[in-house]
Design an enzyme around this catalytic site. Structure first.
Site, PDB file in Angstrom:
ATOM      1  N   GLU A 101      53.015  14.406  32.992  1.00  0.00           N
ATOM      2  CA  GLU A 101      52.514  15.721  32.596  1.00  0.00           C
ATOM      3  C   GLU A 101      53.340  16.913  33.076  1.00  0.00           C
ATOM      4  OE1 GLU A 101      48.439  16.032  33.788  1.00  0.00           O
ATOM      5  OE2 GLU A 101      47.772  14.480  32.407  1.00  0.00           O
ATOM      6  N   GLU A 128      46.550   7.828  30.479  1.00  0.00           N
ATOM      7  CA  GLU A 128      45.437   8.238  31.348  1.00  0.00           C
ATOM      8  C   GLU A 128      44.251   8.650  30.500  1.00  0.00           C
ATOM      9  OE1 GLU A 128      45.969  11.383  34.242  1.00  0.00           O
ATOM     10  OE2 GLU A 128      47.806  10.459  35.011  1.00  0.00           O
TER      11      GLU A 128
HETATM   12  C1  GAL Z   1      45.851  14.225  35.339  1.00  0.00           C
HETATM   13  C2  GAL Z   1      46.758  13.809  36.455  1.00  0.00           C
HETATM   14  C3  GAL Z   1      46.163  12.839  37.405  1.00  0.00           C
HETATM   15  C4  GAL Z   1      44.695  13.093  37.702  1.00  0.00           C
HETATM   16  C5  GAL Z   1      43.924  13.395  36.427  1.00  0.00           C
HETATM   17  C6  GAL Z   1      42.477  13.779  36.632  1.00  0.00           C
HETATM   18  O1  GAL Z   1      46.235  15.457  34.836  1.00  0.00           O
HETATM   19  O2  GAL Z   1      47.929  13.228  35.924  1.00  0.00           O
HETATM   20  O3  GAL Z   1      46.947  12.817  38.561  1.00  0.00           O
HETATM   21  O4  GAL Z   1      44.531  13.987  38.691  1.00  0.00           O
HETATM   22  O5  GAL Z   1      44.532  14.414  35.717  1.00  0.00           O
HETATM   23  O6  GAL Z   1      42.313  15.126  36.853  1.00  0.00           O
END
Ligand code: GAL
Length: 476
Positions: free
Chosen positions: A200, A387
């Site tokens: 990201e 994710e």
């Molecule tokens: C994403 C990030 C993760 C985690 C997730 C939940 O943006 O890559 O490290 O924190 O959000 O907030």
């Protein structure tokens, strides 16, 4: 046509078949969702990041990272709960039992990141062999347990020594990053085949160099623009090295993304939505695909030209094997002239669904929309959801965590991933954020995203109901 007839047809067509829009969402009931619908090559995993789980921030020769520095600054004031990742989940000492737990849960893949300052304490130059040894042990343990390692090179924890020289604002980072990725590829590339250059870039440039909410805590526009351009360039730098060094590698990178809706259909709100879409979803991926910065739809981005050199436009392009999309919620944009960059603000939706501990709307269709949006780019070969997950408050009762809402979240989002897949989107995998509760950046330990509960006092892990559900789902 009855529902039963449609079910028969969809079962016959299988994954990847085209279905009329909107149909999957109506068709699949919760108990009909099976991992086998996604096809046998679909990759299932859980994701983590070094700073959020490892702890051991200054152990065995590790250098300070910008997150160590940021969380320790001003007595911890930068973090809502004044906590830090000094110990986190103590994964540094507990990786063996954690990876064994993954195996016990039947989770095929584990996404984790390398902490740059653990392997190169000063960012460049001197290699810390103990850091290399640690990741070798983690990788070997994964392979021994039959859990496939997926490695992110950079998940936000720049060595502080490099930040002291300007960090992402300094163009020399193209060389620093190259040296670091080369070390990772040479050290681990014989066994790790799946790589992500970045996690990201919008989150770490926006959070760290524009609004200062994340490390290194800088607030400013010129810092942001420089960081954006150098991070964009580093996609090619890292990607090229990984392609060269890793035989039969699957080389990608990840982006945060959220579908954007205009608050009203007033043209000004609609335009604000377009600009927000550029900033949040398009700004990094388009130059990498060779489309240049999308400054036509967000004129502010013309300012990036000041930081560009002659060949940059060409070198920003890189042919990744896959793009990872990371989606949690959606954004609703509204015009507000005084706001810099996008002349608008992002607001919670009026139709707000359930709200998470991060104050994010639960919006399962968002993952479908984002997959469709990214699949529409010609240059993207494969997509993975690298994710997706949710923070809800959890309570431990008799050694169990009944996180019913999290289970429902996964079902609803996965149905939408399947819907996109069945409409022809080339989505090849899905990673739950996160394997276990961990340090949630500026929010501290309060929001819990894990499918495994962690007691941060005792480091005791408890598989939540969502973790049990995931295991059952993976066997279905
Ligand atoms: C994403 C990030 C993760 C985690 C997730 C939940 O943006 O890559 O490290 O924190 O959000 O907030």
């Amino acid at each position: 046509m009855t529902r039963e007839e449609w079910l028969r047809i969809t079962a016959a067509l299988g994954a990847g078949a085209m279905l009329p829009k909107g149909l999957m969402a109506q068709l699949l009931a919760d108990d009909e969702l099976k991992s086998s619908h996604f096809g046998k090559d679909f990759v299932w995993g859980t994701a983590t990041a070094a700073y959020q789980i490892e702890g051991a921030w200054n152990v065995d020769g590790k250098g300070e990272s910008i997150w160590d520095n940021f969380t320790h600054r001003k007595g911890g004031k930068k973090i809502k709960t004044r906590e830090n990742g000094d110990v986190a989940c103590d994964f540094y000492n507990r990786y063996e039992s954690d990876i064994e737990l993954m195996k016990q849960m039947n989770i095929p893949a584990f996404r984790f990141s390398v902490a740059w300052s653990r392997v190169l304490p000063e960012g460049t130059g001197r290699v810390n062999q103990k850091g290399i040894d640690f990741y070798n042990q983690v990788i070997d343990k994964c392979l021994k347990e039959g859990v496939e390692p997926w490695v992110t090179c950079y998940h936000w924890d720049l060595p502080q020594a490099l930040q002291d020289k300007g960090g992402w604002m300094n163009r020399e980072i193209l060389d620093w990053f190259g040296e670091y990725v080369d070390l990772c590829a040479k050290s681990f590339g014989d066994r790790v085949k799946n790589w992500m250059v970045f996690n990201e870039p919008m989150a770490f440039t926006g959070g760290g160099y524009l609004i200062g909410l994340h490390a290194p805590g800088i607030f400013g526009f010129s810092s942001f623009l420089k960081a954006v351009h150098h991070a964009t360039m580093c996609h090619g730098v890292g990607g090229e090295i990984l392609k060269e060094q890793v035989k039969n590698g699957n080389i990608g990178t990840t982006f945060s993304c959220a579908p954007i809706d205009a608050k009203t259909d007033h043209p000004l709100d609609m335009k604000a939505a377009v600009r927000a879409d550029v900033l949040l979803n398009r700004m990094f991926v388009e130059p990498i695909l060779g489309l240049g910065y999308p400054s036509k739809d967000l004129p502010y981005l013309r300012k990036l030209e000041k930081h560009m050199k002659a060949d940059d436009e060409r070198n920003m392009k890189f042919d990744f094997d896959f793009i990872g999309v990371q989606n949690y919620t959606r954004t609703v944009a509204k015009y507000l002239g005084v706001v810099p960059i996008i002349n608008g603000i992002n607001e919670p939706s009026k139709k707000l669904g359930d709200v998470t501990d991060m104050k994010w709307e639960v919006y399962p269709e968002g993952i479908y929309r984002i997959l469709k949006q990214f699949a529409a780019y010609e240059g993207i070969k494969n997509l993975y959801v690298t994710e997706n997950g949710v923070a809800f408050p959890d309570t431990v009762e008799n050694n169990e965590v009944h996180d019913t809402k999290r289970v429902q979240f996964f079902k609803d989002y996965l149905k939408n991933v399947l819907r996109a897949k069945r409409e022809g989107v080339n989505v090849k995998g899905y990673f739950v954020w996160s394997f276990m509760d961990n340090f949630e950046w500026a929010e501290g330990y309060r929001p819990r995203f894990g499918i495994v509960h962690n007691d941060f006092n005792t480091q005791k892990r408890i598989i939540k109901d969502s973790g049990k559900w995931f295991t059952k789902f993976l066997n279905s």
